[in-house]
Design a protein around this motif. Sequence first.
Motif, mmCIF file in Angstrom:
data_model
loop_
_atom_site.group_PDB
_atom_site.id
_atom_site.type_symbol
_atom_site.label_atom_id
_atom_site.label_comp_id
_atom_site.label_asym_id
_atom_site.label_seq_id
_atom_site.Cartn_x
_atom_site.Cartn_y
_atom_site.Cartn_z
ATOM 1 N N UNK A 107 6.575 -4.082 14.608
ATOM 2 C CA UNK A 107 5.031 -4.600 14.562
ATOM 3 C C UNK A 107 4.620 -4.394 13.034
ATOM 4 N N UNK A 108 4.606 -3.244 12.572
ATOM 5 C CA UNK A 108 3.994 -2.861 11.438
ATOM 6 C C UNK A 108 4.487 -3.810 10.112
ATOM 7 N N UNK A 109 6.019 -4.040 10.386
ATOM 8 C CA UNK A 109 6.639 -4.800 9.287
ATOM 9 C C UNK A 109 5.720 -6.244 9.312
ATOM 10 N N UNK A 110 5.634 -6.622 10.612
ATOM 11 C CA UNK A 110 4.935 -8.133 10.778
ATOM 12 C C UNK A 110 3.813 -8.346 10.329
ATOM 13 N N UNK A 111 2.918 -7.081 10.557
ATOM 14 C CA UNK A 111 1.553 -7.299 10.075
ATOM 15 C C UNK A 111 1.565 -7.230 8.530
ATOM 16 N N UNK A 112 2.473 -6.584 7.903
ATOM 17 C CA UNK A 112 2.368 -6.600 6.294
ATOM 18 C C UNK A 112 3.509 -7.603 5.760
ATOM 19 N N UNK A 113 4.120 -8.296 6.479
ATOM 20 C CA UNK A 113 4.962 -9.238 5.662
ATOM 21 C C UNK A 113 4.189 -10.235 5.004
ATOM 22 N N UNK A 114 4.608 -10.564 3.838
ATOM 23 C CA UNK A 114 3.908 -11.724 3.036
ATOM 24 C C UNK A 114 4.865 -12.658 2.690
ATOM 25 N N UNK A 115 4.289 -13.893 2.591
ATOM 26 C CA UNK A 115 4.990 -15.137 2.261
ATOM 27 C C UNK A 115 5.545 -15.059 1.204
ATOM 28 N N UNK A 116 6.675 -15.663 0.711
ATOM 29 C CA UNK A 116 7.363 -15.548 -0.588
ATOM 30 C C UNK A 116 6.308 -16.450 -1.490
#
Length: 80
Positions: free
Chosen positions: A64-73
């Motif tokens: 969940x934390x990785x989904x929250x802070x995932x950025x688009x390339x």
Amino acid sequence: MTSKPLLAVLTSVLLLPASCACGYSANRMQGVRMGSEGGAASPLWAENLLWIGALALILVWARQVSKIYRTEPAVKETGE
């Protein structure tokens, strides 16, 4: 406060203590089974489920934390 940090804090406040509680309960059950804690022994399958639950909650938290802070390339600019 923006929504990403707030969502990360709420996720952490809910999932991490639940994982710790599962791990602590499983640890106490293991202590009873090994003889270092007093009390009646519980079935081994219940202890195993608590350990698996603690691990699963940590993995869900990390996902969940990785989904929250995932950025688009970033889009590369073409040098025209």
